[in-house]
Design a protein around this motif. Structure first.
Motif, PDB file in Angstrom:
ATOM      1  N   ARG A   1      76.901  18.877 -34.637  1.00 54.22           N
ATOM      2  CA  ARG A   1      75.282  19.646 -33.788  1.00 54.22           C
ATOM      3  C   ARG A   1      75.008  20.843 -34.062  1.00 54.22           C
ATOM      4  O   ARG A   1      74.237  20.215 -35.162  1.00 54.22           O
ATOM      5  CB  ARG A   1      76.436  20.490 -32.720  1.00 54.22           C
ATOM      6  CG  ARG A   1      77.770  19.288 -31.984  1.00 54.22           C
ATOM      7  CD  ARG A   1      79.179  20.122 -31.177  1.00 54.22           C
ATOM      8  NE  ARG A   1      79.318  20.767 -32.518  1.00 54.22           N
ATOM      9  CZ  ARG A   1      81.075  20.015 -32.999  1.00 54.22           C
ATOM     10  NH1 ARG A   1      81.264  18.886 -32.665  1.00 54.22           N
ATOM     11  NH2 ARG A   1      81.451  20.666 -33.975  1.00 54.22           N
ATOM     12  N   SER A   2      74.789  21.413 -33.020  1.00 56.99           N
ATOM     13  CA  SER A   2      73.230  22.555 -34.171  1.00 56.99           C
ATOM     14  C   SER A   2      74.686  23.414 -34.701  1.00 56.99           C
ATOM     15  O   SER A   2      75.427  23.389 -34.978  1.00 56.99           O
ATOM     16  CB  SER A   2      72.390  23.418 -32.905  1.00 56.99           C
ATOM     17  OG  SER A   2      73.738  24.436 -32.563  1.00 56.99           O
TER      18      SER A   2
ATOM     19  N   PRO B   1      71.336  15.747 -36.425  1.00 56.72           N
ATOM     20  CA  PRO B   1      71.499  17.071 -36.023  1.00 56.72           C
ATOM     21  C   PRO B   1      70.742  17.950 -37.136  1.00 56.72           C
ATOM     22  O   PRO B   1      70.582  17.336 -38.363  1.00 56.72           O
ATOM     23  CB  PRO B   1      72.446  17.587 -36.556  1.00 56.72           C
ATOM     24  CG  PRO B   1      73.323  16.242 -36.294  1.00 56.72           C
ATOM     25  CD  PRO B   1      72.773  15.264 -36.616  1.00 56.72           C
ATOM     26  N   GLU B   2      70.536  19.257 -37.060  1.00 58.31           N
ATOM     27  CA  GLU B   2      69.702  20.138 -37.774  1.00 58.31           C
ATOM     28  C   GLU B   2      70.825  20.204 -39.431  1.00 58.31           C
ATOM     29  O   GLU B   2      71.835  20.742 -39.013  1.00 58.31           O
ATOM     30  CB  GLU B   2      69.614  21.423 -37.205  1.00 58.31           C
ATOM     31  CG  GLU B   2      68.887  22.648 -38.532  1.00 58.31           C
ATOM     32  CD  GLU B   2      69.186  23.741 -37.526  1.00 58.31           C
ATOM     33  OE1 GLU B   2      69.063  24.501 -38.656  1.00 58.31           O
ATOM     34  OE2 GLU B   2      69.709  23.835 -36.881  1.00 58.31           O
TER      35      GLU B   2
END
Length: 132
Positions: free
Chosen positions: A89-90, A20-21
């Motif tokens: 997640r993002s 994830p970022e």
């Protein structure tokens, strides 16, 4: 391993996944594991403190602490470039998820019976409708 193809010519085993970022380390690799994951440890510690306060008999205060721990997680995810395992997640999805859950938990704690501190009529109707 590159020759192991499953049905349809696809690889039989996933060899890599994108992190994830913001999912990198928050401290150098030479640091001990807890120091590298301090953001999620902060959020989990806040939630555990809230659960202990709730178990000790202060329901409303404990649940509000759990909600604030989630809001802190959302703020960390929004404001920091690398948050380690707090990134699931993002960035957008994480911030929205932590924020909505944190606010919902706090609102429901403040509306809890007996003697609710706030009254939100449409939420009261939803709760009463779902409990009946």
């Amino acid at each position: 391993m590159s020759g192991d193809l499953g049905p349809g010519g696809r690889p039989a085993v996933t060899t890599s996944t994108a992190r994830p970022e913001g999912g990198g380390r928050t401290a150098p690799g030479s640091s001990p594991a807890p120091a590298r994951q301090w953001p999620i440890l902060l959020v989990i510690s806040g939630a555990v403190i809230g659960l202990v306060v709730t178990a000790a008999g202060a329901f409303r205060a404990g649940v509000v602490v759990v909600g604030f721990a989630l809001l802190v997680g959302g703020a960390l995810r929004w404001g920091m470039q690398s948050v380690g395992m707090l990134a699931v997640r993002s960035r957008f999805t994480d911030v929205i998820t932590y924020g909505i859950l944190g606010v919902a938990i706090i609102l429901l704690a403040l509306m809890a019976q007996p003697d609710p501190l706030i009254r939100i009529p449409f939420l009261e109707d939803i709760i009463h409708f779902s409990v009946r």
